[in-house]
Scaffold this motif. Sequence first.
Motif, PDB file in Angstrom:
ATOM      1  N   MET A  11       0.833  -1.202   0.000  1.00 30.79           N
ATOM      2  CA  MET A  11       0.000   0.000   0.000  1.00 30.79           C
ATOM      3  C   MET A  11       0.863   1.245   0.000  1.00 30.79           C
ATOM      4  SD  MET A  11      -2.828  -1.221   2.767  1.00 30.79           S
ATOM      5  CE  MET A  11      -1.642  -2.126   3.748  1.00 30.79           C
ATOM      6  N   LEU A  12       0.618   2.094  -0.953  1.00 31.41           N
ATOM      7  CA  LEU A  12       1.261   3.402  -1.009  1.00 31.41           C
ATOM      8  C   LEU A  12       0.230   4.408  -0.511  1.00 31.41           C
ATOM      9  CD1 LEU A  12       3.508   5.362  -1.816  1.00 31.41           C
ATOM     10  CD2 LEU A  12       2.586   5.308  -4.136  1.00 31.41           C
ATOM     11  N   ILE A  13       0.436   4.908   0.708  1.00 32.44           N
ATOM     12  CA  ILE A  13      -0.523   5.826   1.326  1.00 32.44           C
ATOM     13  C   ILE A  13      -0.108   7.253   1.009  1.00 32.44           C
ATOM     14  CG2 ILE A  13      -1.536   6.585   3.504  1.00 32.44           C
ATOM     15  CD1 ILE A  13      -0.927   3.676   4.508  1.00 32.44           C
ATOM     16  N   LEU A  14      -0.994   7.965   0.334  1.00 34.65           N
ATOM     17  CA  LEU A  14      -0.698   9.331  -0.102  1.00 34.65           C
ATOM     18  C   LEU A  14      -1.205  10.371   0.879  1.00 34.65           C
ATOM     19  CD1 LEU A  14      -1.727   8.726  -3.798  1.00 34.65           C
ATOM     20  CD2 LEU A  14       0.578   8.694  -2.861  1.00 34.65           C
ATOM     21  N   LYS A  15      -2.331  10.080   1.544  1.00 33.66           N
ATOM     22  CA  LYS A  15      -2.926  10.983   2.530  1.00 33.66           C
ATOM     23  C   LYS A  15      -3.478  10.151   3.665  1.00 33.66           C
ATOM     24  CE  LYS A  15      -4.653  14.662  -0.500  1.00 33.66           C
ATOM     25  NZ  LYS A  15      -5.890  15.337  -0.939  1.00 33.66           N
ATOM     26  N   GLU A  16      -3.393  10.677   4.889  1.00 32.06           N
ATOM     27  CA  GLU A  16      -3.924   9.978   6.064  1.00 32.06           C
ATOM     28  C   GLU A  16      -5.373  10.393   6.295  1.00 32.06           C
ATOM     29  OE1 GLU A  16      -2.665   7.599   7.887  1.00 32.06           O
ATOM     30  OE2 GLU A  16      -0.674   7.554   6.997  1.00 32.06           O
ATOM     31  N   ASN A  21     -14.202   6.078  -1.598  1.00 34.35           N
ATOM     32  CA  ASN A  21     -14.469   5.365  -2.840  1.00 34.35           C
ATOM     33  C   ASN A  21     -13.195   4.665  -3.275  1.00 34.35           C
ATOM     34  OD1 ASN A  21     -15.764   4.449  -5.118  1.00 34.35           O
ATOM     35  ND2 ASN A  21     -15.577   6.364  -6.241  1.00 34.35           N
ATOM     36  N   ALA A  22     -13.345   3.556  -3.975  1.00 32.40           N
ATOM     37  CA  ALA A  22     -12.185   2.833  -4.490  1.00 32.40           C
ATOM     38  C   ALA A  22     -12.531   2.259  -5.854  1.00 32.40           C
ATOM     39  CB  ALA A  22     -11.768   1.733  -3.538  1.00 32.40           C
ATOM     40  N   SER A  32      -7.812   4.231  -4.029  1.00 34.21           N
ATOM     41  CA  SER A  32      -8.849   4.752  -3.136  1.00 34.21           C
ATOM     42  C   SER A  32      -8.816   6.277  -3.177  1.00 34.21           C
ATOM     43  CB  SER A  32      -8.614   4.265  -1.708  1.00 34.21           C
ATOM     44  OG  SER A  32      -8.694   2.859  -1.654  1.00 34.21           O
ATOM     45  N   TYR A  33     -10.005   6.867  -3.059  1.00 35.68           N
ATOM     46  CA  TYR A  33     -10.153   8.326  -3.178  1.00 35.68           C
ATOM     47  C   TYR A  33     -10.836   8.903  -1.941  1.00 35.68           C
ATOM     48  CZ  TYR A  33      -9.180   7.314  -8.062  1.00 35.68           C
ATOM     49  OH  TYR A  33      -8.584   6.881  -9.225  1.00 35.68           O
ATOM     50  N   ASP A  34     -10.530  10.166  -1.656  1.00 37.69           N
ATOM     51  CA  ASP A  34     -11.201  10.859  -0.561  1.00 37.69           C
ATOM     52  C   ASP A  34     -12.491  11.501  -1.071  1.00 37.69           C
ATOM     53  OD1 ASP A  34     -10.492  13.235  -1.836  1.00 37.69           O
ATOM     54  OD2 ASP A  34      -9.014  13.823  -0.329  1.00 37.69           O
ATOM     55  N   GLU A  35     -13.150  12.242  -0.215  1.00 36.53           N
ATOM     56  CA  GLU A  35     -14.438  12.837  -0.578  1.00 36.53           C
ATOM     57  C   GLU A  35     -14.335  13.906  -1.654  1.00 36.53           C
ATOM     58  OE1 GLU A  35     -14.661  16.012   3.120  1.00 36.53           O
ATOM     59  OE2 GLU A  35     -15.837  14.190   3.188  1.00 36.53           O
ATOM     60  N   PRO A  39      -6.821  10.985  -4.908  1.00 37.71           N
ATOM     61  CA  PRO A  39      -6.359   9.654  -4.484  1.00 37.71           C
ATOM     62  C   PRO A  39      -5.690   9.729  -3.119  1.00 37.71           C
ATOM     63  CG  PRO A  39      -4.974  10.506  -6.254  1.00 37.71           C
ATOM     64  CD  PRO A  39      -6.103  11.473  -6.078  1.00 37.71           C
ATOM     65  N   VAL A  40      -5.986   8.758  -2.265  1.00 37.24           N
ATOM     66  CA  VAL A  40      -5.392   8.716  -0.925  1.00 37.24           C
ATOM     67  C   VAL A  40      -4.549   7.464  -0.713  1.00 37.24           C
ATOM     68  CG1 VAL A  40      -7.158  10.171   0.100  1.00 37.24           C
ATOM     69  CG2 VAL A  40      -7.462   7.699   0.112  1.00 37.24           C
TER      70      VAL A  40
END
Length: 69
Positions: A11-16, A21-22, A32-35, A39-40
């Motif tokens: 997993m490459l985590i871009l934002k905490e 949505n994915a 995976s995306y934030d609101e 991409p997060v």
Amino acid sequence: MQYSVDADILMLILKEVAPVNAIAEPGGVIVSYDETGEPVCVEFLNASKRQLIHPGETSLPIQTQAFRS
């Protein structure tokens, strides 16, 4: 960056932030995306089978490259 040995997912985590949505992309990649639609997290399925990571390694090399237009 995180690796789940049990699930064999890198997993490459871009934002905490919590994803809302994915989307599964071809080739065993889930984004995976934030609101806001940013991409997060990017998950790479079957990471060790695809030789993206070698179980037991404690670090991954990261390469940087300058892009010029």
